[in-house]
Design a protein around this motif. Structure first.
Motif, mmCIF file in Angstrom:
data_model
loop_
_atom_site.group_PDB
_atom_site.id
_atom_site.type_symbol
_atom_site.label_atom_id
_atom_site.label_comp_id
_atom_site.label_asym_id
_atom_site.label_seq_id
_atom_site.Cartn_x
_atom_site.Cartn_y
_atom_site.Cartn_z
ATOM 1 N N SER A 222 0.821 -1.220 0.000
ATOM 2 C CA SER A 222 0.000 0.000 0.000
ATOM 3 C C SER A 222 0.851 1.264 0.000
ATOM 4 O O SER A 222 0.476 2.271 -0.610
ATOM 5 C CB SER A 222 -0.939 -0.003 1.207
ATOM 6 O OG SER A 222 -0.217 -0.112 2.421
ATOM 7 N N SER A 223 2.020 1.210 0.668
ATOM 8 C CA SER A 223 2.876 2.393 0.716
ATOM 9 C C SER A 223 3.442 2.749 -0.649
ATOM 10 O O SER A 223 3.848 3.890 -0.884
ATOM 11 C CB SER A 223 4.029 2.178 1.707
ATOM 12 O OG SER A 223 4.844 1.091 1.296
ATOM 13 N N GLN A 224 3.476 1.777 -1.559
ATOM 14 C CA GLN A 224 3.962 2.007 -2.917
ATOM 15 C C GLN A 224 2.817 2.130 -3.918
ATOM 16 O O GLN A 224 3.043 2.233 -5.120
ATOM 17 C CB GLN A 224 4.880 0.849 -3.348
ATOM 18 C CG GLN A 224 6.098 0.642 -2.481
ATOM 19 C CD GLN A 224 7.056 1.816 -2.573
ATOM 20 O OE1 GLN A 224 7.436 2.232 -3.662
ATOM 21 N NE2 GLN A 224 7.429 2.365 -1.428
ATOM 22 N N ALA A 225 1.589 2.120 -3.378
ATOM 23 C CA ALA A 225 0.401 2.209 -4.236
ATOM 24 C C ALA A 225 -0.363 3.497 -3.914
ATOM 25 O O ALA A 225 0.099 4.577 -4.219
ATOM 26 C CB ALA A 225 -0.468 0.965 -4.050
ATOM 27 N N ALA A 229 -4.736 7.055 1.781
ATOM 28 C CA ALA A 229 -5.845 7.787 1.151
ATOM 29 C C ALA A 229 -6.714 6.868 0.306
ATOM 30 O O ALA A 229 -7.927 7.059 0.205
ATOM 31 C CB ALA A 229 -5.300 8.928 0.300
ATOM 32 N N GLY A 230 -6.092 5.842 -0.313
ATOM 33 C CA GLY A 230 -6.840 5.017 -1.244
ATOM 34 C C GLY A 230 -7.248 5.825 -2.467
ATOM 35 O O GLY A 230 -6.734 6.916 -2.714
ATOM 36 N N ASP A 231 -8.179 5.292 -3.232
ATOM 37 C CA ASP A 231 -8.729 6.010 -4.387
ATOM 38 C C ASP A 231 -10.154 5.526 -4.596
ATOM 39 O O ASP A 231 -10.383 4.476 -5.199
ATOM 40 C CB ASP A 231 -7.885 5.760 -5.644
ATOM 41 C CG ASP A 231 -8.275 6.661 -6.815
ATOM 42 O OD1 ASP A 231 -9.490 6.902 -7.009
ATOM 43 O OD2 ASP A 231 -7.377 7.124 -7.532
ATOM 44 N N ALA A 238 -8.323 2.388 1.523
ATOM 45 C CA ALA A 238 -7.125 2.875 2.218
ATOM 46 C C ALA A 238 -6.254 1.703 2.647
ATOM 47 O O ALA A 238 -6.763 0.637 3.010
ATOM 48 C CB ALA A 238 -7.536 3.699 3.435
ATOM 49 N N ASN A 239 -4.938 1.882 2.588
ATOM 50 C CA ASN A 239 -3.972 0.875 3.039
ATOM 51 C C ASN A 239 -4.187 -0.475 2.362
ATOM 52 O O ASN A 239 -4.091 -1.530 3.005
ATOM 53 C CB ASN A 239 -4.047 0.704 4.561
ATOM 54 C CG ASN A 239 -3.760 1.987 5.302
ATOM 55 O OD1 ASN A 239 -2.745 2.635 5.063
ATOM 56 N ND2 ASN A 239 -4.662 2.382 6.189
ATOM 57 N N GLU A 240 -4.458 -0.455 1.065
ATOM 58 C CA GLU A 240 -4.750 -1.690 0.342
ATOM 59 C C GLU A 240 -3.584 -2.087 -0.561
ATOM 60 O O GLU A 240 -3.149 -1.324 -1.418
ATOM 61 C CB GLU A 240 -6.022 -1.524 -0.493
ATOM 62 C CG GLU A 240 -6.534 -2.816 -1.065
ATOM 63 C CD GLU A 240 -8.005 -2.733 -1.437
ATOM 64 O OE1 GLU A 240 -8.769 -3.621 -1.000
ATOM 65 O OE2 GLU A 240 -8.395 -1.802 -2.158
ATOM 66 N N MET A 241 -3.089 -3.299 -0.356
ATOM 67 C CA MET A 241 -2.064 -3.857 -1.226
ATOM 68 C C MET A 241 -2.736 -4.338 -2.514
ATOM 69 O O MET A 241 -3.848 -4.862 -2.493
ATOM 70 C CB MET A 241 -1.360 -5.011 -0.521
ATOM 71 C CG MET A 241 -0.246 -5.647 -1.319
ATOM 72 S SD MET A 241 0.880 -6.640 -0.277
ATOM 73 C CE MET A 241 -0.264 -7.719 0.573
ATOM 74 N N LEU A 242 -2.046 -4.169 -3.639
ATOM 75 C CA LEU A 242 -2.640 -4.464 -4.937
ATOM 76 C C LEU A 242 -1.788 -5.436 -5.744
ATOM 77 O O LEU A 242 -0.565 -5.460 -5.622
ATOM 78 C CB LEU A 242 -2.825 -3.166 -5.736
ATOM 79 C CG LEU A 242 -3.713 -2.101 -5.095
ATOM 80 C CD1 LEU A 242 -3.673 -0.818 -5.909
ATOM 81 C CD2 LEU A 242 -5.153 -2.595 -4.944
#
Length: 255
Positions: A222-225, A229-231, A238-242
């Motif tokens: 998430s820190s690299q995505a 804040a999310g989108d 928020a704080n979601e790994m993709l």
């Protein structure tokens, strides 16, 4: 944050019960409308009076219980680790104006919790997930930034995006860790054309690992995505790994 109304009463002009919360989840505004008439109508509209609810002996009890349910559901959406006893103590102390924290102290703690404590828990979970993933497949690689990837096709390594001004044309599919698709293709053009500097950090690093015609799967912390804040427009929490499945269609070098 506004919790949706529990019921709508069909009078000549509809009355709605709306409870608003500020960022700490505390009740901010009172019930809209005439208290006595609205309570009575709400009990009918929402399924009866206190007799069928056991310990709820009158409309005021029922309304208080409904407000408690609203607060509970709202808190569970915010953080499932809350402790009910401490929540009840906070509500009781707040209503009796004997809170052990000032409002400024509470705000500072809440912001600190969201800016650090939650981040640390997310980071720990992501680290464990990605370490386990890499251990399960020796073709999966982790970079120093935390990006985890698996190369499908290297492509033309003579045509690789390296400088911020270089542009790439890519197609991609994005899912969260639960496998739910986000940033759906119907919400954007099928092919994304962008300068390298315009991509989120994890995607920028990932597309630089293979050349034109290549393909790569990326697991982006998430820190690299999209961070805390999310989108919302793309359906990213928020704080979601993709997880990205990326195909490099074209690379153009810019001087």
């Amino acid at each position: 944050m506004k919790f949706l109304y529990l019921c709508t009463i069909d009078w000549a002009d509809k009355a709605e019960i709306i409870i608003e919360y500020n960022t700490l989840g505390m009740v901010k505004n009172s019930i809209i409308g005439s208290a006595v008439a609205l309570l009575a109508a709400m009990m009918v509209a929402c399924g009866g009076g206190g007799a069928s609810k056991g310990h709820l002996v009158d409309a005021a009890d029922s309304l208080s219980y409904v407000m408690g349910m609203n607060i509970a559901y709202n808190l569970m959406q915010m953080d499932s680790t809350v402790r009910p006893d401490a929540v009840m103590k906070g509500i009781e102390d707040g209503l009796r104006e004997r809170a052990v924290m000032t409002w400024d102290d509470a705000t500072r703690y809440f912001l600190g919790y969201h800016n650090f404590d939650i981040y640390e828990r997310v980071r720990s979970y992501e680290e464990q997930y990605l370490n386990d993933l890499a251990a399960s497949d020796n073709t999966i690689v982790r970079s120093e930034s935390g990006l985890t990837y698996k190369v499908g096709e290297l492509g033309d390594m003579g045509r690789i995006a390296a400088a911020d001004r270089d542009t790439v044309s890519i197609t991609y599919r994005v899912t969260n860790i639960e496998g739910e698709e986000v940033d759906l293709v119907e919400n954007r053009a099928d092919t994304l054309r962008a300068a390298l500097r315009g991509l989120i950090p994890g995607l920028k690093e990932g597309v630089s690992l293979v050349g034109e015609g290549g393909s790569i799967t990326l697991w982006i912390p998430s820190s690299q995505a999209y961070g805390s804040a999310g989108d919302a427009e793309k359906g990213i929490e928020a704080n979601e790994m993709l997880r990205y499945e990326v195909n490099i269609i074209e690379v153009k070098h810019r001087r």
